[in-house]
Scaffold this motif. Structure first.
Motif, mmCIF file in Angstrom:
data_model
loop_
_atom_site.group_PDB
_atom_site.id
_atom_site.type_symbol
_atom_site.label_atom_id
_atom_site.label_comp_id
_atom_site.label_asym_id
_atom_site.label_seq_id
_atom_site.Cartn_x
_atom_site.Cartn_y
_atom_site.Cartn_z
ATOM 1 N N VAL A 273 19.338 -1.114 13.280
ATOM 2 C CA VAL A 273 20.609 -1.532 13.885
ATOM 3 C C VAL A 273 20.619 -3.041 14.115
ATOM 4 O O VAL A 273 19.565 -3.686 14.204
ATOM 5 N N TRP A 274 21.826 -3.550 14.205
ATOM 6 C CA TRP A 274 22.044 -4.904 14.696
ATOM 7 C C TRP A 274 22.379 -4.789 16.186
ATOM 8 O O TRP A 274 23.354 -4.128 16.545
ATOM 9 N N SER A 275 21.582 -5.403 17.031
ATOM 10 C CA SER A 275 21.900 -5.458 18.456
ATOM 11 C C SER A 275 22.634 -6.762 18.710
ATOM 12 O O SER A 275 22.080 -7.853 18.516
ATOM 13 N N TRP B 223 13.533 -4.201 5.794
ATOM 14 C CA TRP B 223 14.722 -4.233 6.643
ATOM 15 C C TRP B 223 15.866 -4.985 5.961
ATOM 16 O O TRP B 223 17.023 -4.562 6.028
ATOM 17 N N ILE B 224 15.542 -6.097 5.339
ATOM 18 C CA ILE B 224 16.578 -6.885 4.652
ATOM 19 C C ILE B 224 17.246 -6.050 3.564
ATOM 20 O O ILE B 224 18.472 -6.087 3.384
ATOM 21 N N ALA B 225 16.443 -5.290 2.850
ATOM 22 C CA ALA B 225 16.987 -4.455 1.764
ATOM 23 C C ALA B 225 17.865 -3.329 2.309
ATOM 24 O O ALA B 225 18.874 -2.962 1.697
ATOM 25 N N LYS B 226 17.505 -2.782 3.449
ATOM 26 C CA LYS B 226 18.260 -1.664 4.025
ATOM 27 C C LYS B 226 19.528 -2.106 4.764
ATOM 28 O O LYS B 226 20.470 -1.311 4.898
ATOM 29 N N ALA B 227 19.540 -3.325 5.239
ATOM 30 C CA ALA B 227 20.679 -3.813 6.026
ATOM 31 C C ALA B 227 21.846 -4.158 5.101
ATOM 32 O O ALA B 227 21.902 -5.234 4.519
ATOM 33 N N LYS B 228 22.785 -3.240 4.989
ATOM 34 C CA LYS B 228 23.965 -3.470 4.156
ATOM 35 C C LYS B 228 25.016 -4.309 4.884
ATOM 36 O O LYS B 228 25.878 -4.924 4.261
ATOM 37 N N GLN B 229 24.928 -4.299 6.217
ATOM 38 C CA GLN B 229 25.863 -5.071 7.026
ATOM 39 C C GLN B 229 25.302 -6.463 7.299
ATOM 40 O O GLN B 229 24.161 -6.611 7.733
ATOM 41 N N THR B 230 26.111 -7.480 7.015
ATOM 42 C CA THR B 230 25.697 -8.854 7.303
ATOM 43 C C THR B 230 25.794 -9.102 8.810
ATOM 44 O O THR B 230 26.445 -8.325 9.539
ATOM 45 N N PRO B 231 25.190 -10.177 9.285
ATOM 46 C CA PRO B 231 25.334 -10.494 10.718
ATOM 47 C C PRO B 231 26.795 -10.664 11.120
ATOM 48 O O PRO B 231 27.195 -10.244 12.221
ATOM 49 N N GLN B 232 27.595 -11.274 10.237
ATOM 50 C CA GLN B 232 29.016 -11.469 10.541
ATOM 51 C C GLN B 232 29.753 -10.139 10.650
ATOM 52 O O GLN B 232 30.606 -9.954 11.541
ATOM 53 N N GLN B 233 29.444 -9.193 9.761
ATOM 54 C CA GLN B 233 30.095 -7.888 9.811
ATOM 55 C C GLN B 233 29.681 -7.103 11.062
ATOM 56 O O GLN B 233 30.509 -6.438 11.698
ATOM 57 N N ALA B 234 28.412 -7.199 11.402
ATOM 58 C CA ALA B 234 27.930 -6.521 12.609
ATOM 59 C C ALA B 234 28.594 -7.105 13.855
ATOM 60 O O ALA B 234 28.965 -6.372 14.781
ATOM 61 N N ALA B 235 28.747 -8.425 13.879
ATOM 62 C CA ALA B 235 29.383 -9.080 15.017
ATOM 63 C C ALA B 235 30.845 -8.666 15.144
ATOM 64 O O ALA B 235 31.355 -8.459 16.262
ATOM 65 N N LYS B 236 31.523 -8.515 14.024
ATOM 66 C CA LYS B 236 32.921 -8.084 14.061
ATOM 67 C C LYS B 236 33.040 -6.663 14.622
ATOM 68 O O LYS B 236 33.931 -6.370 15.433
ATOM 69 N N ALA B 237 32.149 -5.786 14.182
ATOM 70 C CA ALA B 237 32.168 -4.412 14.698
ATOM 71 C C ALA B 237 31.915 -4.404 16.203
ATOM 72 O O ALA B 237 32.527 -3.626 16.946
ATOM 73 N N ALA B 238 31.032 -5.272 16.656
ATOM 74 C CA ALA B 238 30.709 -5.335 18.088
ATOM 75 C C ALA B 238 31.878 -5.879 18.903
ATOM 76 O O ALA B 238 32.207 -5.347 19.969
ATOM 77 N N THR B 239 32.509 -6.953 18.419
ATOM 78 C CA THR B 239 33.624 -7.548 19.165
ATOM 79 C C THR B 239 34.892 -6.709 19.062
ATOM 80 O O THR B 239 35.793 -6.847 19.898
ATOM 81 N N ASP B 240 35.001 -5.869 18.045
ATOM 82 C CA ASP B 240 36.107 -4.914 18.007
ATOM 83 C C ASP B 240 35.947 -3.884 19.120
ATOM 84 O O ASP B 240 36.927 -3.381 19.670
ATOM 85 N N LYS B 241 34.712 -3.578 19.426
ATOM 86 C CA LYS B 241 34.408 -2.627 20.494
ATOM 87 C C LYS B 241 34.497 -3.287 21.864
ATOM 88 O O LYS B 241 35.009 -2.706 22.828
ATOM 89 N N LYS B 242 33.995 -4.513 21.951
ATOM 90 C CA LYS B 242 33.970 -5.260 23.203
ATOM 91 C C LYS B 242 34.359 -6.704 22.926
ATOM 92 O O LYS B 242 33.602 -7.456 22.303
ATOM 93 N N GLN B 243 35.543 -7.106 23.372
ATOM 94 C CA GLN B 243 36.018 -8.457 23.107
ATOM 95 C C GLN B 243 35.191 -9.482 23.871
ATOM 96 O O GLN B 243 34.839 -9.271 25.027
ATOM 97 N N GLY B 244 34.898 -10.589 23.195
ATOM 98 C CA GLY B 244 34.123 -11.645 23.829
ATOM 99 C C GLY B 244 33.499 -12.574 22.806
ATOM 100 O O GLY B 244 33.880 -12.594 21.632
ATOM 101 N N THR B 245 32.510 -13.335 23.246
ATOM 102 C CA THR B 245 31.819 -14.324 22.414
ATOM 103 C C THR B 245 30.411 -13.840 22.107
ATOM 104 O O THR B 245 29.671 -13.456 23.008
ATOM 105 N N VAL B 246 30.052 -13.892 20.827
ATOM 106 C CA VAL B 246 28.721 -13.459 20.402
ATOM 107 C C VAL B 246 27.698 -14.536 20.759
ATOM 108 O O VAL B 246 27.861 -15.705 20.410
#
Length: 285
Positions: free
Chosen positions: A253-255, A216-239
């Motif tokens: 996926v990053w949930s 999973w680590i090898a396949k995950a090209k998105q860092t936690p920070q990048q995933a969080a940005k994509a999520a908050t761009d979709k839904k504004q708020g606090t992670v």
């Protein structure tokens, strides 16, 4: 003689005077009645004016009622929303700082899960509540002969929890950090000070689980920070949470859990390879 005529004239004059007086009386009475009618009209007008004056304070009081209604939504929060508000109000360390701190606690480690938790909450790997009684029960443990060998390791294992006991009164970031070979470590971070409370290796992982995590680590090209940005761009708020896992379609996926200003939580799934949002679900509680 002509001396008898004056009395007749006198009676006639008196009659005329009485008639004039009667006419004047009628006019005076009419004037009085007219004046009373005007007074009564003025009284009704004054009454209407006073009634209107009384209505003004009632209308000016209306905004205060609407203001009280505007504050009412805070009283209609659900229990989960109130818990989220209380937790976030007491948290000082943001998720991105927690990710950096957690990865720094494990050499070459990558965060695969991060969760903001309140005091007393437990997880599948370590239960702080069960560890703290062990530390407090250590005197009774010394009295048990059969536990003379086992309590000492338990006591040493519980000592980090004992030293970290002050953090039990506040929120924590609980992170799962995986080394390059897939070995997972549980890292607890004080969500107020940002300091690491403790870091322990998951001794219950088997070879298959380590291999899967490494993949999973090898396949995950998105860092936690990048995933969080994509999520908050979709839904504004606090992670408040991040979790790397496969969805029902076997897509990695990053949930990401995001809490908005109304303290409602939305889970946004972000493709761990491409960074695109694949799903979104809001908790109505």
């Amino acid at each position: 003689m002509t001396c008898d005529s004056p009395p007749k004239n006198t009676g006639f004059l008196r009659t005329q005077r009485f008639r004039a007086a009667g006419a004047a009386g009628v006019l005076l009475a009419a004037a009085l009645l007219t004046g009373c009618g005007q007074d009564s009209g003025d009284t009704s007008t004054g009454t209407a004016t006073s009634e209107a004056a009384r209505a003004v304070p009632e209308r000016t009081a209306t905004p205060s009622y609407s203001a009280s209604r505007s504050a009412s939504p805070s009283a209609t929060l659900t229990k989960d929303q109130k818990d989220r508000k209380t937790l976030l109000d007491s948290t000082k360390i943001t998720f991105d700082k927690a990710v950096t701190t957690a990865e720094g606690a494990v050499s070459g480690g990558k965060v695969v899960e991060l969760d903001l938790r309140g005091p007393g909450e437990s997880d599948d790997d370590t239960d702080r509540e069960s560890a703290s009684p062990t530390a407090s029960a250590s005197p009774s443990g010394t009295a048990s002969p059969s536990g003379s060998a086992s309590p000492s390791p338990t006591g040493t294992a519980a000592s980090p929890s004992a030293s970290a006991s002050p953090a039990a009164t506040g929120p924590e970031w609980v992170a799962t950090v995986a080394a390059k070979d897939g070995t997972e470590h549980l890292v607890r971070i004080d969500a107020v000070s940002g300091k690491v409370i403790n870091s322990t290796e998951d001794s219950e992982q088997d070879a298959g689980e380590k291999s899967r995590t490494a993949d999973w680590i090898a396949k995950a090209k998105q860092t936690p920070q990048q995933a969080a940005k994509a999520a908050t761009d979709k839904k504004q708020g606090t992670v408040t949470s991040l979790d790397l896992d496969e969805n029902d379609k076997n897509v990695l996926v990053w949930s990401v859990d995001v809490v908005d200003k109304g303290w409602t939580e939305t889970t946004v799934d972000v493709d761990a390879a491409t960074g695109s949002v694949t799903a979104e679900e809001t908790d109505t509680d």
